[in-house]
Write a protein that holds these residues in place. Sequence first.
Motif, mmCIF file in Angstrom:
data_model
loop_
_atom_site.group_PDB
_atom_site.id
_atom_site.type_symbol
_atom_site.label_atom_id
_atom_site.label_comp_id
_atom_site.label_asym_id
_atom_site.label_seq_id
_atom_site.Cartn_x
_atom_site.Cartn_y
_atom_site.Cartn_z
ATOM 1 N N LEU A 1 20.424 36.503 43.189
ATOM 2 C CA LEU A 1 20.973 37.492 44.110
ATOM 3 C C LEU A 1 21.764 36.815 45.234
ATOM 4 O O LEU A 1 22.814 37.300 45.638
ATOM 5 N N TRP A 2 21.243 35.698 45.717
ATOM 6 C CA TRP A 2 21.908 34.993 46.805
ATOM 7 C C TRP A 2 23.242 34.409 46.353
ATOM 8 O O TRP A 2 24.213 34.404 47.106
ATOM 9 N N GLY B 1 25.335 35.551 44.093
ATOM 10 C CA GLY B 1 26.348 36.596 44.024
ATOM 11 C C GLY B 1 27.421 36.368 42.993
ATOM 12 O O GLY B 1 28.434 37.082 42.975
ATOM 13 N N THR B 2 27.234 35.380 42.118
ATOM 14 C CA THR B 2 28.242 35.071 41.104
ATOM 15 C C THR B 2 27.651 35.237 39.708
ATOM 16 O O THR B 2 26.440 35.084 39.508
ATOM 17 N N LEU B 3 28.509 35.504 38.748
ATOM 18 C CA LEU B 3 28.051 35.663 37.371
ATOM 19 C C LEU B 3 27.480 34.346 36.841
ATOM 20 O O LEU B 3 26.453 34.346 36.148
ATOM 21 N N ILE B 4 28.110 33.237 37.182
ATOM 22 C CA ILE B 4 27.629 31.930 36.731
ATOM 23 C C ILE B 4 26.233 31.656 37.284
ATOM 24 O O ILE B 4 25.336 31.185 36.572
ATOM 25 N N GLY B 5 26.048 31.944 38.555
ATOM 26 C CA GLY B 5 24.744 31.744 39.184
ATOM 27 C C GLY B 5 23.673 32.606 38.549
ATOM 28 O O GLY B 5 22.545 32.153 38.315
ATOM 29 N N GLN B 6 24.012 33.856 38.263
ATOM 30 C CA GLN B 6 23.047 34.771 37.654
ATOM 31 C C GLN B 6 22.716 34.360 36.222
ATOM 32 O O GLN B 6 21.546 34.376 35.815
ATOM 33 N N LEU B 7 23.743 33.987 35.449
ATOM 34 C CA LEU B 7 23.501 33.548 34.075
ATOM 35 C C LEU B 7 22.674 32.268 34.035
ATOM 36 O O LEU B 7 21.791 32.107 33.187
ATOM 37 N N ALA C 1 18.021 41.971 37.209
ATOM 38 C CA ALA C 1 16.940 42.909 36.898
ATOM 39 C C ALA C 1 16.141 42.497 35.669
ATOM 40 O O ALA C 1 15.008 42.946 35.484
ATOM 41 N N LEU C 2 16.719 41.643 34.826
ATOM 42 C CA LEU C 2 16.010 41.194 33.627
ATOM 43 C C LEU C 2 15.044 40.046 33.904
ATOM 44 O O LEU C 2 14.123 39.808 33.111
ATOM 45 N N ILE C 3 15.227 39.338 35.004
ATOM 46 C CA ILE C 3 14.468 38.105 35.218
ATOM 47 C C ILE C 3 13.001 38.371 35.543
ATOM 48 O O ILE C 3 12.095 37.783 34.925
ATOM 49 N N LEU C 4 12.733 39.244 36.484
ATOM 50 C CA LEU C 4 11.348 39.471 36.912
ATOM 51 C C LEU C 4 10.425 39.991 35.801
ATOM 52 O O LEU C 4 9.291 39.531 35.687
ATOM 53 N N PRO C 5 10.846 40.950 34.977
ATOM 54 C CA PRO C 5 9.952 41.439 33.913
ATOM 55 C C PRO C 5 10.049 40.650 32.617
ATOM 56 O O PRO C 5 9.636 41.126 31.560
ATOM 57 N N LEU C 6 10.559 39.418 32.690
ATOM 58 C CA LEU C 6 10.896 38.679 31.475
ATOM 59 C C LEU C 6 9.682 38.368 30.603
ATOM 60 O O LEU C 6 9.777 38.398 29.366
ATOM 61 N N LEU D 1 15.396 49.901 36.532
ATOM 62 C CA LEU D 1 16.742 50.390 36.223
ATOM 63 C C LEU D 1 17.522 50.672 37.498
ATOM 64 O O LEU D 1 18.714 50.361 37.598
ATOM 65 N N LEU D 2 16.842 51.265 38.478
ATOM 66 C CA LEU D 2 17.498 51.525 39.761
ATOM 67 C C LEU D 2 17.922 50.218 40.416
ATOM 68 O O LEU D 2 19.015 50.113 40.988
ATOM 69 N N PHE D 3 17.075 49.203 40.305
ATOM 70 C CA PHE D 3 17.410 47.872 40.824
ATOM 71 C C PHE D 3 18.620 47.296 40.081
ATOM 72 O O PHE D 3 19.515 46.705 40.698
#
Length: 259
Positions: free
Chosen positions: A229-230, A232-238, A163-168, A152-154
């Motif tokens: 993270l690299w 830095g965009t919503l499209i990249g994260q999604l 933050a959702l990707i690693l514990p998926l 959550l802090l992350f």
Amino acid sequence: MSISLVIAASLVWVTGYLDDRKELSVRARLPLQLLAAILAVYSLGADFRLLPDLLPYWLEMLLLSIAILGSINVANFMDGLDWLTVTGIGIPLLLLGILSAIFLQEPAIPAISLAISGALAGFAVFNRPPASIFLGDSGSLPLGLITGAVFLLFAGQAGIIPALILPLYYILDAGSTIILRLSKGENILQAHSSHAYQIAKRSGKSVYFVTGSLALLNLILGAITAAALWSGTLIGQLSGLIIALALTALLILYFRKRV
């Protein structure tokens, strides 16, 4: 993070110890776990918010407490195979610590993540199949609480999607299992062996194959998180989240395939 997180972890440790010794009822366990979850959320700080423009403060705190409560119990549910917690929580925390040190400015995240992953590396020596030491509820419950709090802090620093990707894997395995059990009219609070990793083991896959597959998936999820993270965009994260969901779902479906 503060002393309240230590108190919260101690509370679930005591709860787990009593459950290991005397098998506490759900009615006795859940209120104590919820109190610990509330303390863990409080430890994140009075100004901690994830969705300040979408939810009122009281509702967000309630949902965060429920998320921590879920993390406590998912860590317990998934601790049913030698080395599974080591690969399922230890590797994500190791990667979380490294990525946080590279991309973020919050020192508590890498400090806690790397400390716990290091402890799990030591535990792995004794939990190697066939294991001589097990976590039990007194180990898995505080581990789930602290892991949930640090993720959550992350999320507060990096965003909810990364933050959702690693514990998926844990999220999807536990979530799909609950849905399947509810669809069959089963009591989801009762002990069972319906998780994907458990089905894979019963179908003849070795412990090393199951945990090795999970370790490989988590390393890939770590790379996807780094890319998100690299970018830095919503499209990249999604995009990263969609790829991670697909890969994780494929592994769970493969585990659930009875051959």
